[in-house]
Design an enzyme around this catalytic site. Structure first.
Site, PDB file in Angstrom:
ATOM      1  N   CYS A 116       0.656  -1.060   0.119  1.00 33.18           N
ATOM      2  CA  CYS A 116      -0.073   0.022   0.144  1.00 33.18           C
ATOM      3  C   CYS A 116       0.955   1.360   0.107  1.00 33.18           C
ATOM      4  O   CYS A 116       0.457   2.454  -0.331  1.00 33.18           O
ATOM      5  CB  CYS A 116      -0.972   0.116   1.126  1.00 33.18           C
ATOM      6  SG  CYS A 116      -2.037  -1.496   1.097  1.00 33.18           S
ATOM      7  N   HIS A 256      -3.415   7.135   2.058  1.00 31.59           N
ATOM      8  CA  HIS A 256      -3.626   5.735   1.588  1.00 31.59           C
ATOM      9  C   HIS A 256      -5.262   5.320   2.207  1.00 31.59           C
ATOM     10  O   HIS A 256      -5.521   5.847   3.316  1.00 31.59           O
ATOM     11  CB  HIS A 256      -2.689   4.734   2.205  1.00 31.59           C
ATOM     12  CG  HIS A 256      -3.046   3.434   1.910  1.00 31.59           C
ATOM     13  ND1 HIS A 256      -3.480   2.958   0.532  1.00 31.59           N
ATOM     14  CD2 HIS A 256      -3.144   2.310   2.635  1.00 31.59           C
ATOM     15  CE1 HIS A 256      -3.820   1.778   0.525  1.00 31.59           C
ATOM     16  NE2 HIS A 256      -3.826   1.172   1.757  1.00 31.59           N
ATOM     17  N   ASN A 286     -10.306  -0.292  -0.841  1.00 31.30           N
ATOM     18  CA  ASN A 286      -8.737  -0.085  -0.994  1.00 31.30           C
ATOM     19  C   ASN A 286      -8.086  -0.685  -1.938  1.00 31.30           C
ATOM     20  O   ASN A 286      -8.083  -1.916  -2.241  1.00 31.30           O
ATOM     21  CB  ASN A 286      -8.012  -0.801   0.457  1.00 31.30           C
ATOM     22  CG  ASN A 286      -6.400  -0.906   0.770  1.00 31.30           C
ATOM     23  OD1 ASN A 286      -5.764  -0.115  -0.403  1.00 31.30           O
ATOM     24  ND2 ASN A 286      -6.109  -1.286   1.741  1.00 31.30           N
TER      25      ASN A 286
HETATM   26  O1  UT7 Z   1      -3.698  -1.203   3.438  1.00 33.13           O
HETATM   27  C1  UT7 Z   1      -2.847  -1.973   4.170  1.00 33.13           C
HETATM   28  C2  UT7 Z   1      -2.949  -1.985   5.587  1.00 33.13           C
HETATM   29  N1  UT7 Z   1      -4.356  -2.533   6.001  1.00 33.13           N
HETATM   30  C3  UT7 Z   1      -4.971  -2.005   7.025  1.00 33.13           C
HETATM   31  O2  UT7 Z   1      -4.500  -0.810   7.163  1.00 33.13           O
HETATM   32  C4  UT7 Z   1      -6.004  -2.999   7.352  1.00 33.13           C
HETATM   33  C5  UT7 Z   1      -6.084  -2.543   8.780  1.00 33.13           C
HETATM   34  N2  UT7 Z   1      -7.357  -3.199   9.521  1.00 33.13           N
HETATM   35  C6  UT7 Z   1      -8.548  -2.943   9.639  1.00 33.13           C
HETATM   36  O3  UT7 Z   1      -8.866  -2.146   8.799  1.00 33.13           O
HETATM   37  C7  UT7 Z   1      -9.490  -3.420  10.412  1.00 33.13           C
HETATM   38  O4  UT7 Z   1      -8.891  -4.093  11.326  1.00 33.13           O
HETATM   39  C8  UT7 Z   1     -10.679  -4.468   9.709  1.00 33.13           C
HETATM   40  C9  UT7 Z   1     -11.427  -3.488   8.859  1.00 33.13           C
HETATM   41  C10 UT7 Z   1     -10.001  -5.453   8.664  1.00 33.13           C
HETATM   42  C11 UT7 Z   1     -11.240  -5.132  10.646  1.00 33.13           C
HETATM   43  O5  UT7 Z   1     -12.143  -4.223  11.573  1.00 33.13           O
HETATM   44  P1  UT7 Z   1     -11.936  -4.542  13.336  1.00 33.13           P
HETATM   45  O6  UT7 Z   1     -12.765  -3.552  13.779  1.00 33.13           O
HETATM   46  O7  UT7 Z   1     -10.482  -4.512  13.496  1.00 33.13           O
HETATM   47  O8  UT7 Z   1     -12.587  -5.827  13.570  1.00 33.13           O
HETATM   48  P2  UT7 Z   1     -12.146  -7.058  14.055  1.00 33.13           P
HETATM   49  O9  UT7 Z   1     -10.944  -7.662  13.098  1.00 33.13           O
HETATM   50  O10 UT7 Z   1     -11.651  -6.790  15.519  1.00 33.13           O
HETATM   51  O11 UT7 Z   1     -13.258  -7.946  14.222  1.00 33.13           O
HETATM   52  C12 UT7 Z   1     -14.454  -7.545  14.956  1.00 33.13           C
HETATM   53  C13 UT7 Z   1     -15.474  -8.521  14.978  1.00 33.13           C
HETATM   54  C14 UT7 Z   1     -15.064 -10.011  14.730  1.00 33.13           C
HETATM   55  O12 UT7 Z   1     -16.107 -10.755  15.554  1.00 33.13           O
HETATM   56  P3  UT7 Z   1     -16.004 -11.188  17.090  1.00 33.13           P
HETATM   57  O13 UT7 Z   1     -14.760 -11.909  17.003  1.00 33.13           O
HETATM   58  O14 UT7 Z   1     -15.905  -9.930  17.755  1.00 33.13           O
HETATM   59  O15 UT7 Z   1     -17.315 -11.979  17.448  1.00 33.13           O
HETATM   60  C15 UT7 Z   1     -14.799 -10.504  13.272  1.00 33.13           C
HETATM   61  O16 UT7 Z   1     -15.224 -11.949  13.280  1.00 33.13           O
HETATM   62  O17 UT7 Z   1     -16.160  -8.230  13.459  1.00 33.13           O
HETATM   63  C16 UT7 Z   1     -15.993  -9.773  12.722  1.00 33.13           C
HETATM   64  N3  UT7 Z   1     -15.894  -9.295  11.580  1.00 33.13           N
HETATM   65  C17 UT7 Z   1     -16.834  -9.142  10.595  1.00 33.13           C
HETATM   66  N4  UT7 Z   1     -18.318  -9.010  10.822  1.00 33.13           N
HETATM   67  C18 UT7 Z   1     -19.172  -8.791   9.739  1.00 33.13           C
HETATM   68  C19 UT7 Z   1     -14.741  -9.477  10.691  1.00 33.13           C
HETATM   69  N5  UT7 Z   1     -14.931  -9.179   9.304  1.00 33.13           N
HETATM   70  C20 UT7 Z   1     -16.448  -9.010   9.082  1.00 33.13           C
HETATM   71  C21 UT7 Z   1     -17.458  -8.721   8.214  1.00 33.13           C
HETATM   72  N6  UT7 Z   1     -18.559  -8.796   8.592  1.00 33.13           N
HETATM   73  N7  UT7 Z   1     -16.714  -8.502   6.920  1.00 33.13           N
END
Ligand code: UT7
Length: 330
Positions: A116, A256, A286
């Site tokens: 990225c 980004h 992204n």
């Molecule tokens: O560009 C390159 C660098 N990349 C980045 O900068 C991305 C960095 N990361 C992120 O943007 C975020 O971590 C994500 C958008 C990928 C995820 O958001 P989050 O707020 O960190 O969610 P999480 O991974 O902590 O997940 C929270 C909950 C989980 O459920 P439980 O364990 O709390 O029951 C996940 O299983 O959300 C669940 N979850 C979803 N639910 C509905 C994960 N993906 C989804 C989804 N829809 N698509």
């Protein structure tokens, strides 16, 4: 000795027509529009559906548009640098394919892999060729067909990314505008928090790697989120302080587009109000190396000659960085 400065003299873009909405993703994986919008800021992303077209095609289209807008012939380009993590082939470089597609006969061309942060790394590299006088016209392209490495059964990654490309032409500046400073960082991600497991020399393609879905992006979202938030905000502040820029001196943050929450945290750290931040993640998701030039393209009619821009990115590698430039197009 007089120091030359590189400036962006044109911006081009390419976005596939097909829009993959959150509602459509609801039919593929266990997710919902509300979750995606509130956690990421994304509503839809573009997908290149044509199986005969890939990253080189998108990069070439963006490059052609930049050259047309600058009124520069392809045969006058000296160098093409293309940032991508989704090359058409592992080799030859996608930049070589673009060179042929656009007819830039005398240009030499290479790819740059910094995920990225790829466009920023490439922009700095390209600007060095102009500053040293070794090149007069450099195309810097950020292009990624992320849909080619996404696992559409993995809800944690397939909702995040889209396809697209942006390109800028760099030429020597004749006034005070242009690329003024850059800061880049790297921290080897040996934990593999953001990577594509198979297909390289470490784990060449086998029936098992395909069956185990190891040719797709894998991300520890939470770990990367923490690092990205800190990295992008810190480096943006670092470049402001290094160049004595106060919040009121910065016309635009060009971040980004990985997650709206990361962008907001960066702007807050820099003391910028949301009106000064380019955000198009809602429409495109992204696009990896494509996000920053696509922002520049979308905002090009709002930019004024002499505007101070801070470009910032964080990505796989880990790689991150910021560039300070004065907008040079009148
Ligand atoms: O560009 C390159 C660098 N990349 C980045 O900068 C991305 C960095 N990361 C992120 O943007 C975020 O971590 C994500 C958008 C990928 C995820 O958001 P989050 O707020 O960190 O969610 P999480 O991974 O902590 O997940 C929270 C909950 C989980 O459920 P439980 O364990 O709390 O029951 C996940 O299983 O959300 C669940 N979850 C979803 N639910 C509905 C994960 N993906 C989804 C989804 N829809 N698509």
């Amino acid at each position: 000795m007089e120091v030359k400065r590189a400036k962006i003299t044109a911006v081009g873009h390419y976005l596939p027509e097909y829009r993959l909405t959150n509602f459509e993703l609801e039919k593929l994986v266990d997710t919902n529009d509300e979750w995606i919008r509130s956690r990421t800021g994304i509503s839809e992303r573009r997908i290149l559906k044509d199986p005969d077209k890939a990253t080189a095609y998108m990069g070439a289209e963006a490059a052609k548009e930049a050259l047309t807008l600058a009124n520069v012939k392809a045969e006058d380009v000296d160098l093409i640098i293309l940032a991508t993590v989704t090359p058409d082939y592992l080799f030859p470089a996608t930049a070589c394919l673009v060179q042929e597609m656009i007819g830039a006969k005398k240009a030499f061309a290479f790819d740059l892999s910094a995920a990225c942060s790829g466009f920023l790394y490439a922009l700095t590299t390209g600007s060095m060729y102009i500053e040293s006088g070794r090149a007069k016209k450099v195309l810097v392209i950020g292009a990624d067909k992320m849909s080619s490495i996404l696992d559409y059964t993995d809800r944690s990654t397939c909702i995040l990314f889209g396809d697209g490309a942006g390109a800028v032409l760099l030429e020597e500046s004749t006034d005070e505008t242009g690329i003024i400073d850059h800061i880049h960082h790297t921290e080897g991600d040996t934990e593999c928090s953001l990577y594509q497991h198979a297909g390289g020399s470490r784990h060449p393609a086998t029936i098992e790697t395909v069956q185990n879905r190891q040719h797709h992006i894998t991300q520890d979202g939470r770990a990367v989120f923490k690092k990205a938030t800190m990295g992008m905000a810190d480096v943006s502040l670092e470049i402001m302080e290094k160049n004595n820029l106060k919040p009121e001196d910065v016309a635009w943050l060009v971040p980004h587009q990985a997650n709206l929450r990361i962008i907001d945290a960066t702007a807050k750290r820099m003391g910028l109000s949301s009106e000064k931040v380019m955000i198009n993640i809602g429409k495109y998701g992204n696009t990896t190396a494509g996000t920053i030039p696509l922002c520049l393209y979308d905002w090009k009619d709002k930019l004024n000659h002499g505007d101070n821009l801070v470009l910032a990115a964080f990505g796989g590698g880990f790689t991150w960085g910021a560039i300070y430039l004065k907008w040079g197009i009148k």
